[in-house]
Design a protein around this motif. Structure first.
Motif, PDB file in Angstrom:
ATOM      1  N   GLY A 125      41.998  -2.938   8.493  1.00 17.21           N
ATOM      2  CA  GLY A 125      43.378  -2.642   8.165  1.00 17.21           C
ATOM      3  C   GLY A 125      43.692  -1.168   8.190  1.00 17.21           C
ATOM      4  N   GLN A 126      44.959  -0.838   7.871  1.00 17.38           N
ATOM      5  CA  GLN A 126      45.430   0.535   7.989  1.00 17.38           C
ATOM      6  C   GLN A 126      44.743   1.488   7.014  1.00 17.38           C
ATOM      7  OE1 GLN A 126      47.414   1.527  10.434  1.00 17.38           O
ATOM      8  NE2 GLN A 126      47.077   3.649   9.740  1.00 17.38           N
ATOM      9  N   GLY A 127      44.429   0.995   5.799  1.00 20.62           N
ATOM     10  CA  GLY A 127      43.774   1.858   4.823  1.00 20.62           C
ATOM     11  C   GLY A 127      42.410   2.317   5.300  1.00 20.62           C
ATOM     12  N   GLY A 128      41.623   1.391   5.799  1.00 18.34           N
ATOM     13  CA  GLY A 128      40.312   1.736   6.334  1.00 18.34           C
ATOM     14  C   GLY A 128      40.413   2.668   7.517  1.00 18.34           C
ATOM     15  N   ALA A 129      41.430   2.445   8.369  1.00 10.75           N
ATOM     16  CA  ALA A 129      41.614   3.293   9.544  1.00 10.75           C
ATOM     17  C   ALA A 129      41.923   4.728   9.140  1.00 10.75           C
ATOM     18  CB  ALA A 129      42.739   2.734  10.414  1.00 10.75           C
ATOM     19  N   GLY A 130      42.763   4.912   8.126  1.00  8.84           N
ATOM     20  CA  GLY A 130      43.097   6.260   7.677  1.00  8.84           C
ATOM     21  C   GLY A 130      41.891   6.993   7.121  1.00  8.84           C
ATOM     22  N   PHE A 131      41.060   6.286   6.363  1.00 14.84           N
ATOM     23  CA  PHE A 131      39.857   6.897   5.801  1.00 14.84           C
ATOM     24  C   PHE A 131      38.891   7.299   6.914  1.00 14.84           C
ATOM     25  CE2 PHE A 131      35.509   6.287   4.023  1.00 14.84           C
ATOM     26  CZ  PHE A 131      35.536   7.316   3.088  1.00 14.84           C
ATOM     27  N   VAL A 132      38.669   6.410   7.872  1.00 18.94           N
ATOM     28  CA  VAL A 132      37.780   6.705   8.994  1.00 18.94           C
ATOM     29  C   VAL A 132      38.295   7.901   9.788  1.00 18.94           C
ATOM     30  CG1 VAL A 132      36.955   5.825  11.228  1.00 18.94           C
ATOM     31  CG2 VAL A 132      36.818   4.382   9.176  1.00 18.94           C
ATOM     32  N   ASN A 133      39.579   7.957  10.018  1.00 19.30           N
ATOM     33  CA  ASN A 133      40.179   9.064  10.759  1.00 19.30           C
ATOM     34  C   ASN A 133      39.921  10.395  10.061  1.00 19.30           C
ATOM     35  OD1 ASN A 133      42.028  10.203  12.833  1.00 19.30           O
ATOM     36  ND2 ASN A 133      43.320  10.597  11.037  1.00 19.30           N
ATOM     37  N   ALA A 134      40.158  10.432   8.744  1.00 23.27           N
ATOM     38  CA  ALA A 134      39.994  11.686   8.001  1.00 23.27           C
ATOM     39  C   ALA A 134      38.539  12.150   8.004  1.00 23.27           C
ATOM     40  CB  ALA A 134      40.489  11.506   6.566  1.00 23.27           C
ATOM     41  N   VAL A 135      37.606  11.209   7.797  1.00 27.11           N
ATOM     42  CA  VAL A 135      36.184  11.587   7.727  1.00 27.11           C
ATOM     43  C   VAL A 135      35.690  12.062   9.091  1.00 27.11           C
ATOM     44  CG1 VAL A 135      33.853  10.754   7.294  1.00 27.11           C
ATOM     45  CG2 VAL A 135      35.725  10.057   5.779  1.00 27.11           C
ATOM     46  N   LEU A 136      36.033  11.342  10.144  1.00 27.35           N
ATOM     47  CA  LEU A 136      35.533  11.724  11.466  1.00 27.35           C
ATOM     48  C   LEU A 136      36.123  13.056  11.934  1.00 27.35           C
ATOM     49  CD1 LEU A 136      35.286   8.348  13.395  1.00 27.35           C
ATOM     50  CD2 LEU A 136      33.506   9.608  12.182  1.00 27.35           C
ATOM     51  N   ARG A 137      37.324  13.366  11.514  1.00 26.37           N
ATOM     52  CA  ARG A 137      37.874  14.683  11.852  1.00 26.37           C
ATOM     53  C   ARG A 137      37.074  15.791  11.170  1.00 26.37           C
ATOM     54  NH1 ARG A 137      42.369  14.746  14.795  1.00 26.37           N
ATOM     55  NH2 ARG A 137      43.503  12.772  15.036  1.00 26.37           N
ATOM     56  N   SER A 138      36.576  15.517   9.983  1.00 28.90           N
ATOM     57  CA  SER A 138      35.702  16.492   9.318  1.00 28.90           C
ATOM     58  C   SER A 138      34.368  16.609  10.048  1.00 28.90           C
ATOM     59  CB  SER A 138      35.461  16.075   7.861  1.00 28.90           C
ATOM     60  OG  SER A 138      36.653  16.145   7.105  1.00 28.90           O
ATOM     61  N   VAL A 139      33.817  15.470  10.466  1.00 26.81           N
ATOM     62  CA  VAL A 139      32.549  15.491  11.197  1.00 26.81           C
ATOM     63  C   VAL A 139      32.682  16.299  12.484  1.00 26.81           C
ATOM     64  CG1 VAL A 139      30.864  14.070  12.449  1.00 26.81           C
ATOM     65  CG2 VAL A 139      31.751  13.293  10.227  1.00 26.81           C
ATOM     66  N   ALA A 140      33.827  16.178  13.147  1.00 24.61           N
ATOM     67  CA  ALA A 140      34.036  16.812  14.452  1.00 24.61           C
ATOM     68  C   ALA A 140      34.128  18.334  14.381  1.00 24.61           C
ATOM     69  CB  ALA A 140      35.307  16.251  15.095  1.00 24.61           C
TER      70      ALA A 140
END
Length: 465
Positions: A125-140
Motif C-alpha cells: 500500500g501507499q504507506g509502505g511505499a512512502g517509507f521505502v521511498n524515503a529510506v532508499l533515497r537516504s541509501v542512495a
C-alpha cells in the motif's frame, strides 16, 4: 451538488516489474519456508513467465540480496530511526532489494528507487511505499564503499574491530568470520570472504564411460579431467545432462570422488559405499568410475526424499543403473552392512556448509554456533561407522564442504586417536596439479574458493590395517 471533475485523484499505481516481483517472492520463500535460493529460483522464474534476460536479472537480484544481506542491514540501520527488528519483515525484504540495486547492480538510481517503490505500493500500500521511498533515497546518498567506511568499525583499531569490519564489509555473521579466520591460510581471510560473495559459474561433469568431455560445452576445469565450466545457458538443455550421462557438480566435489577412486588398494576392489549419498552427485560419478573396473557402489542415504534424488542421479533414461549395487535408505551411523565387507567408503559428511557459501547464499544466515556441536558429533559417528565397514587394507575418504577446523582435522584426529587399526595417509598425491592445499593435519587437503575456484572441500584419506 459539488463538481467532481476538478477534484484531484491519486495517480494510478504502476504495475510492479515482473523480474523484481519474482526476486521478492524468492526472498519471501527463503525467509518464511526455509527454501533454498538455487532451488526456489527456477520455479519462481517459470511461474512469472520471465524471459532469459529477466530471469538473469531476477536471479542476480534475489541471490545477491540474500548474499549481501548483512551489509545492507548495517546500512539500513543507519538510515532508519528505529531498530530493524521493528520494521515489518516484508518491508525489510523490499528495502534489501532496493539496496542491492542501488549499491551492487548497474541499475540507475531513479529506476532502482521507483521500481522498488512501485513494488512496495503493490504489496504493502501507499504507506509502505512512502517509507521505502524515503529510506532508499537516504541509501542512495553514498556508494557501497563509502557506506562500509561509515557503518563498519575501523579495522586498524583492534583484532575485534577488524573482524567486525570484515563481517559487515563481506556480509558474514561475525561467528563465521572468526571460524574462517582460524582456518584460512596465510592471513587470507579477506580474500576468502570476498570469494564467498562471487556467484560461481555452473560446472558440469562428464560421467566416464557414459559421456565424453567433448560432448559438453564450456571450458575444461583446471584439475578434474571430467569437468567443464559452462559459460551460460540452462544445463538441463544439454543432451548429456538431460540423459543423465553428465551432471552439474562443483569441481571440488568431483575431486573428492576421484580421490577415493584413485587411492591405491591391494587385493579385492569390488564393493564401494557412499555413506551419505544424497543428493547423489558424488554417487553418480563414483558409480561411473566403479563400472569401468567391474566394481559397484552401494549408496546409503537416511532421508527418503534425498534417497529418491540419489536414485534419479544414478539412473539412465532407459532405467539402467551402471556401477550401482543399490540405493539404501538407512542411517549411515548404523547401516545394515556387514562389518569389514567394503573396499572403499566415502563419508561426505553433513556439515555447516560454510565452504559452499558462494552457491548457497542463505546458509550463512541459517546456521548458528549451536549447530556445530551437533554436526561434529554426527561426523565422528559417521567416520567411525565407515572405518568399521571397510575391510583391512581398504580405504575411507572423509570429506566436508566446510573448512572449519572442528569439522575437519579435529573430527579425524579424535576419531582415529582411540584406534590402533587406522592410518592417516597423504591424500594430496591423489589431487594432481592441486597446490596450496595443505589441510590442518599432515597429509590432509583443503581446497579454497579464492585459491582453487572450488568450494572449500576438506579431504582426508584413512586406511584400515
Amino acid at each position: 451538488m459539488p463538481d467532481q471533475r476538478n477534484r484531484r485523484r491519486p495517480p494510478a499505481a504502476r504495475p510492479a516489474d515482473p523480474a523484481r516481483s519474482a526476486a521478492l517472492e524468492v526472498l519471501r520463500l527463503v525467509r518464511t519456508e526455509d527454501a533454498y535460493t538455487n532451488l526456489a529460483l527456477p520455479a519462481v522464474v517459470a511461474r512469472h513467465g520471465l524471459d532469459t534476460r529477466d530471469a538473469g536479472f531476477a536471479t542476480e537480484l534475489a541471490a545477491g540480496t540474500i548474499r549481501r544481506q548483512g551489509t545492507y542491514d548495517a546500512i539500513l540501520a543507519a538510515c532508519i530511526d528505529r531498530p530493524l527488528r521493528k520494521v515489518e519483515l516484508a518491508i525489510l525484504d523490499l528495502l534489501r532489494l532496493g539496496c542491492h540495486q542501488l549499491l551492487a547492480m548497474r541499475v540507475p538510481t531513479h529506476a532502482a528507487i521507483s521500481s522498488t517503490v512501485d513494488l512496495a505500493r503493490a504489496k504493502s500500500g501507499q504507506g509502505g511505499a512512502g517509507f521505502v521511498n524515503a529510506v532508499l533515497r537516504s541509501v542512495a546518498r553514498r556508494d557501497l564503499d563509502a557506506w562500509v567506511a561509515e557503518v563498519a568499525p575501523d579495522p586498524s583499531a583492534s583484532r575485534d574491530a577488524r573482524m567486525d569490519h570484515l563481517a559487515i564489509k563481506h556480509s558474514h555473521p561475525r561467528w563465521v568470520v572468526d571460524l574462517l579466520d582460524v582456518a584460512a591460510p596465510d592471513d587470507d581471510i579477506d580474500a576468502l570472504l570476498a570469494a564467498d560473495n562471487v556467484p560461481p559459474k555452473v560446472t558440469l561433469v562428464a560421467r566416464p564411460g557414459r559421456c565424453e568431455v567433448s560432448e559438453l560445452p564450456g571450458t575444461p576445469t583446471t584439475f578434474s579431467p571430467y569437468g567443464v565450466v559452462l559459460e551460460g545457458g540452462d544445463p538441463s538443455r544439454i543432451p548429456a545432462v538431460a540423459e543423465g550421462r553428465a551432471g552439474v557438480q562443483d569441481e571440488g566435489s568431483q575431486l573428492v570422488a576421484l580421490a577415493l577412486a584413485s587411492a591405491p588398494l591391494e587385493g579385492r576392489d569390488e564393493r564401494w559405499v557412499d555413506l551419505c549419498a544424497g543428493p547423489g552427485g558424488k554417487a553418480a560419478l563414483l558409480a561411473a568410475l566403479a563400472a569401468q573396473r567391474g566394481a559397484g557402489v552401494l549408496a546409503v542415504e537416511q532421508h527418503v526424499h534425498r534417497a529418491g534424488l540419489v536414485r534419479r542421479a544414478v539412473t539412465d533414461l532407459d532405467g539402467a543403473t551402471p556401477g550401482v549395487i543399490g540405493v539404501l535408505t538407512a542411517d549411515g551411523t548404523q547401516p545394515p552392512i556387514a562389518a569389514g565387507s567394503v573396499d572403499r567408503v566415502l563419508v561426505d559428511a553433513p556439515c555447516t556448509g560454510l565452504g559452499a557459501l558462494r552457491r548457497r547464499p542463505e546458509a550463512r544466515w541459517r546456521r548458528s554456533p549451536d549447530d556445530l556441536l551437533t554436526l561434529v558429533l554426527l561426523q565422528r559417528r559417521l567416520l567411525a561407522s565407515a572405518l568399521d565397514l571397510v575391510r583391512p587394507g581398504g580405504v575411507v575418504l572423509y570429506a566436508t564442504c566446510s573448512p572449519v577446523r572442528a569439522e575437519t582435522g579435529e573430527v579425524v584426529a579424535s576419531t582415529i586417536g582411540g584406534r590402533d587399526d587406522v592410518t592417516l595417509e597423504d591424500v594430496r598425491p591423489l589431487l594432481p596439479g592441486v597446490t596450496r592445499a595443505d589441510g590442518p593435519l599432515p597429509g590432509t587437503a583443503q581446497l579454497w574458493p579464492h585459491v582453487h575456484g572450488t568450494d572449500a572441500m576438506f579431504l582426508a584419506l584413512l586406511r584400515r590395517s
